[in-house]
Design a protein around this motif. Structure first.
Motif, PDB file in Angstrom:
ATOM      1  N   TYR A 111       0.835  -1.204   0.000  1.00  0.00           N
ATOM      2  CA  TYR A 111       0.000   0.000   0.000  1.00  0.00           C
ATOM      3  C   TYR A 111       0.875   1.261   0.000  1.00  0.00           C
ATOM      4  CZ  TYR A 111      -4.161  -2.827   0.832  1.00  0.00           C
ATOM      5  OH  TYR A 111      -5.180  -3.729   0.697  1.00  0.00           O
ATOM      6  N   THR A 112       2.010   1.184   0.683  1.00  0.00           N
ATOM      7  CA  THR A 112       2.936   2.317   0.698  1.00  0.00           C
ATOM      8  C   THR A 112       3.427   2.606  -0.722  1.00  0.00           C
ATOM      9  OG1 THR A 112       3.644   1.629   2.896  1.00  0.00           O
ATOM     10  CG2 THR A 112       5.027   3.236   1.750  1.00  0.00           C
ATOM     11  N   LYS A 113       3.732   1.521  -1.424  1.00  0.00           N
ATOM     12  CA  LYS A 113       4.157   1.647  -2.813  1.00  0.00           C
ATOM     13  C   LYS A 113       3.020   2.232  -3.663  1.00  0.00           C
ATOM     14  CE  LYS A 113       7.672  -1.363  -4.790  1.00  0.00           C
ATOM     15  NZ  LYS A 113       8.044  -2.763  -5.047  1.00  0.00           N
ATOM     16  N   PHE A 114       1.820   1.775  -3.364  1.00  0.00           N
ATOM     17  CA  PHE A 114       0.638   2.208  -4.108  1.00  0.00           C
ATOM     18  C   PHE A 114       0.429   3.715  -3.967  1.00  0.00           C
ATOM     19  CE2 PHE A 114      -3.974   3.055  -4.123  1.00  0.00           C
ATOM     20  CZ  PHE A 114      -4.274   2.681  -5.422  1.00  0.00           C
ATOM     21  N   VAL A 115       0.522   4.230  -2.742  1.00  0.00           N
ATOM     22  CA  VAL A 115       0.276   5.671  -2.571  1.00  0.00           C
ATOM     23  C   VAL A 115       1.430   6.508  -3.125  1.00  0.00           C
ATOM     24  CG1 VAL A 115      -1.285   5.431  -0.607  1.00  0.00           C
ATOM     25  CG2 VAL A 115       1.168   5.717  -0.201  1.00  0.00           C
ATOM     26  N   ALA A 116       2.600   5.871  -3.277  1.00  0.00           N
ATOM     27  CA  ALA A 116       3.745   6.595  -3.832  1.00  0.00           C
ATOM     28  C   ALA A 116       3.470   7.029  -5.274  1.00  0.00           C
ATOM     29  CB  ALA A 116       4.999   5.730  -3.766  1.00  0.00           C
ATOM     30  N   ILE A 117       2.630   6.269  -5.987  1.00  0.00           N
ATOM     31  CA  ILE A 117       2.254   6.626  -7.354  1.00  0.00           C
ATOM     32  C   ILE A 117       1.671   8.037  -7.394  1.00  0.00           C
ATOM     33  CG2 ILE A 117       0.683   6.069  -9.256  1.00  0.00           C
ATOM     34  CD1 ILE A 117       0.687   3.168  -8.246  1.00  0.00           C
ATOM     35  N   TYR A 118       0.974   8.385  -6.308  1.00  0.00           N
ATOM     36  CA  TYR A 118       0.296   9.682  -6.268  1.00  0.00           C
ATOM     37  C   TYR A 118       1.160  10.751  -5.601  1.00  0.00           C
ATOM     38  CZ  TYR A 118      -3.564   6.671  -7.450  1.00  0.00           C
ATOM     39  OH  TYR A 118      -4.354   5.744  -8.082  1.00  0.00           O
ATOM     40  N   GLY A 119       2.419  10.407  -5.365  1.00  0.00           N
ATOM     41  CA  GLY A 119       3.335  11.399  -4.829  1.00  0.00           C
ATOM     42  C   GLY A 119       3.484  11.376  -3.322  1.00  0.00           C
ATOM     43  N   ALA A 120       2.792  10.448  -2.646  1.00  0.00           N
ATOM     44  CA  ALA A 120       2.931  10.373  -1.185  1.00  0.00           C
ATOM     45  C   ALA A 120       4.318   9.836  -0.846  1.00  0.00           C
ATOM     46  CB  ALA A 120       1.842   9.478  -0.605  1.00  0.00           C
ATOM     47  N   LYS A 121       4.954  10.487   0.126  1.00  0.00           N
ATOM     48  CA  LYS A 121       6.330  10.103   0.449  1.00  0.00           C
ATOM     49  C   LYS A 121       6.376   8.914   1.391  1.00  0.00           C
ATOM     50  CE  LYS A 121       7.364  14.587   1.203  1.00  0.00           C
ATOM     51  NZ  LYS A 121       6.441  15.335   0.316  1.00  0.00           N
ATOM     52  N   GLY A 122       5.251   8.619   2.014  1.00  0.00           N
ATOM     53  CA  GLY A 122       5.202   7.464   2.911  1.00  0.00           C
ATOM     54  C   GLY A 122       3.778   7.181   3.297  1.00  0.00           C
ATOM     55  N   LEU A 123       3.598   6.147   4.113  1.00  0.00           N
ATOM     56  CA  LEU A 123       2.250   5.814   4.563  1.00  0.00           C
ATOM     57  C   LEU A 123       2.346   5.366   6.019  1.00  0.00           C
ATOM     58  CD1 LEU A 123      -0.752   5.426   3.835  1.00  0.00           C
ATOM     59  CD2 LEU A 123      -0.204   3.083   3.197  1.00  0.00           C
ATOM     60  N   ALA A 124       2.109   6.341   6.917  1.00  0.00           N
ATOM     61  CA  ALA A 124       2.159   6.010   8.336  1.00  0.00           C
ATOM     62  C   ALA A 124       0.914   5.226   8.716  1.00  0.00           C
ATOM     63  CB  ALA A 124       2.248   7.291   9.158  1.00  0.00           C
ATOM     64  N   TYR A 125       1.052   4.371   9.754  1.00  0.00           N
ATOM     65  CA  TYR A 125      -0.121   3.606  10.190  1.00  0.00           C
ATOM     66  C   TYR A 125      -0.014   3.301  11.673  1.00  0.00           C
ATOM     67  CZ  TYR A 125       2.998  -0.418  10.196  1.00  0.00           C
ATOM     68  OH  TYR A 125       4.035  -1.279  10.449  1.00  0.00           O
TER      69      TYR A 125
END
Length: 593
Positions: free
Chosen positions: A339-353
RNA sequence: GGAUUGGUAGCUUAAUAGGUAAAGCACUUGAUUGUCGAUCAAGUUGAUGAGAGUUCAAGUCUCUUCCAGUCCGCCA
């Protein structure tokens, strides 16, 4: 030659002689008896050949797949226990009396009953692909949808009017497909991106209510739901406000779904402002079937000692948002990484959880790389706000508002699909109160969010001058299950307002005169208040047939590189053709040797 | 423009660590009087998308290129 469609012969015709035509779907040769499933657009029919007519039987032995036959024969009930419940005509069969082979056929390049032939082959031999049950059914449904729409609009007083395909290039919007003019050297027509201006002119003309099912052209890169030529249901009406137009369109959709799918769409469709949609779903076309929402937590994170959160929390152009996923703590590290990789497509630098292992145990009950950075009161408030329970998971996005919305908005859909959270079948809504403009960072100017002819809200007229980015428009989008079915607006019908908006979009007076002069003039000759909407017909048919690409509901679609595998278009043209058009191709295409 | 997946017989796929390219379906022929994805027997089918390189040896490794799919950018 034919008295009945194959697929429509049934037990009501028992003992009658029928003549049917069709393609050989399958042949089963038992030596002393030959069965042929004859297929036409309505379905299959079993034809039986017996050896008592030696000449015909010999001919039947030579029949192969996809031969085209005409058969005359008697309908009879199948023998006891020999019915085929999978076929509409399964209770009967036709005993052949006469057989004509109308045409032979080469062995098809793929088998029609093979349901995973590559799309490349299907498109190259589309005329064969269209023989398959699925394609035929989708095209039939599409035709029914068009008819139901025409019936509704016709009964509601709308006139179908055609508009030009050869028209004028526009500076705004998508790239135009151009058509060179032979009679005007060096000049070009453009194929319409939509009949927008013509339908407004029809309102000036007093036609009052117009519609058209019309082809539109946009020379942009393709997607599963985007083709260079696509079909719009284009509608415009005078003297109605947005509520009246929306009500009428909603009624049309409700009737359409009832007629085609026997589905009752709940009504009235909910209405949601653009701001709320972005805030809660990170998208202006939210899929309401997915019960996950983005939660604003910027205010909570402003003062935490964790720059990844506090930075964006304090920046007005940024936001920190949470996505609460019930039962999400079952997600593995590997899945979260994906999912972290997935949101990176949209420019997100990370995905905290944060995994909520035990909601009643405060900090100790939480598992996360970031918990150590957050104070107790923030964690408490977070759990309270998200209503997270033990076993849940909370994702975070902290970045520019646009990035957070796009990343978490897309993640919301993906997680919803992955975890099987989709609820209900059809969840339509209207999105309203769009901003008039959006600031384009690259071009350093305003862009129209809808199009330059969309009217501003009356109470926001002053904002056009003072703060155009705060000015909302009278636009409305109809959304269904996360797809934009259609969008429309009340239009500008006052010349001075239209000039003002064009100026705000960075279009000079000269250019406005050159490109839109005819419209500006028309507005000055008694233009009624008017508005309308345009629906993407292909997308609508795609949703209603459950297809996963609009190519599946178009007879002859193009590939992702906008070429036609069937006709090999586009292709080079002769030197004479170019000369006549006064066109010189600058670079020779690359050597093909 | 970018990311990513794929391209092997007519179709759909397989091929262990680089070592004889295989299967199912289709197709052809024969058998077969109640099948319906018929069955049984026998048979045909390949420059592994194209080009170059590494190697004794390439479907497999490297590079280039073409085609198709999904997505990002783009699509007022």
């Amino acid at each position: 030659m034919r008295t009945h469609y194959c697929g429509l012969v049934n037990e009501s015709l028992t003992d009658q002689v029928v003549e049917v035509c069709g393609w050989v779907h399958r042949r089963r040769d038992h030596g002393g008896v030959i069965f042929i499933d004859l297929r036409d657009r309505e379905g299959l029919l079993q034809v039986v050949f017996n050896p008592d007519q030696a000449e015909m039987f010999a001919q039947a032995e030579r029949i192969r797949s996809e031969y085209v036959l005409a058969v005359k024969g008697k309908v009879r009930s199948r023998l006891e226990g020999k019915e085929n419940p999978d076929l509409a005509s399964g209770k009967i069969e036709v005993i052949a009396q006469e057989l004509t082979i109308l045409n032979r056929a080469e062995t098809p390049p793929f088998q029609l009953d093979d349901d995973d032939v590559s799309e490349e082959h299907r498109l190259r031999y589309r005329y064969i692909d269209l023989r398959t049950f699925g394609m035929t059914e989708r095209l039939k449904t599409r035709a029914k949808i068009s008819k139901a729409i025409r019936d509704y609009l016709d009964s509601d007083g709308y006139l179908e009017v055609e508009t030009p395909m050869l028209t004028k290039a526009t500076p705004e919007g998508a790239r135009d497909y151009l058509v060179p003019s032979r009679t005007h050297h060096g000049q070009f027509f453009a194929l319409p991106q939509s009949p927008q201006l013509f339908k407004q002119l029809l309102m000036v003309s007093g036609l009052d209510r117009y519609y058209q099912i019309v082809r539109c052209f946009r020379d942009e890169d393709l997607r599963a739901d985007r083709q260079p030529e696509f079909t719009q249901l284009d509608i415009e009406t005078s003297f109605l406000n947005e509520e009246q137009i929306m009500f009428s369109m909603e009624t049309m959709m409700r009737q359409l779904f009832k007629t085609i799918l026997d589905v009752d769409l709940a009504g009235p469709f909910p209405q949601m402002t653009y701001a709320e949609a972005m805030d809660r779903f990170g998208s202006d076309k939210p899929d309401l079937r997915i019960p996950l929402e983005l939660l604003e937590v910027s205010d909570l994170m402003e003062s935490v000692d964790f720059k990844v959160f506090s930075g964006p929390a304090k920046d007005p152009k940024c936001r920190v948002a949470a996505l609460h996923v019930p039962k999400g703590s079952a997600l593995s590290r590997k899945q979260i990484d994906a999912y972290t990789k997935f949101v990176a497509i949209y420019g997100a630098k990370g995905l905290a959880y944060i995994k909520v292992n035990d909601a009643s145990n405060g900090r100790e009950g939480l598992q996360s790389p970031i918990v150590k950075n957050l104070p107790d009161d923030v964690l408490d408030e977070l759990l309270k706000r998200t209503k997270a329970e033990s076993g849940d998971l909370i994702f975070f996005g902290a970045d520019k508002t646009k990035i957070v919305n796009e990343a978490l908005g897309a993640l919301r859909i993906k997680v919803g699909e992955d975890l099987g959270l989709i609820e209900g079948d059809w969840r339509p809504l209207w999105v309203i109160d769009f901003p008039m403009f959006e600031y384009d960072e690259k071009a350093k100017r305003l862009n129209a969010l809808h199009h330059p002819f969309t009217a501003p809200k009356d109470e926001h007229l002053d904002l056009l001058e003072s703060d155009p980015e705060k000015c909302n428009s009278r636009a409305y989008d109809m959304i269904l299950n996360g797809t934009e079915l259609g969008g429309g607006s009340i239009r500008i019908h006052k010349q001075n307002v239209q000039k003002k908006v064009l100026k705000l979009l960075g279009i000079s007076d000269e250019e406005a005169e050159d490109k839109f002069g005819f419209l500006l003039n028309a507005l000055s000759y008694g233009c009624p208040p008017h508005g309308g909407i345009a629906f993407g017909l292909d997308r609508l048919v795609m949703l209603m047939t459950g297809a996963n690409s609009i190519r599946e509901v178009m007879a002859f679609p193009k590939t992702q590189s906008a070429s036609c595998l069937l006709t090999q278009a586009p292709s080079e043209v002769s030197a004479e053709q170019l000369k006549e058009l006064n066109i010189k191709v600058r670079q020779k295409p690359k050597e093909t040797e």
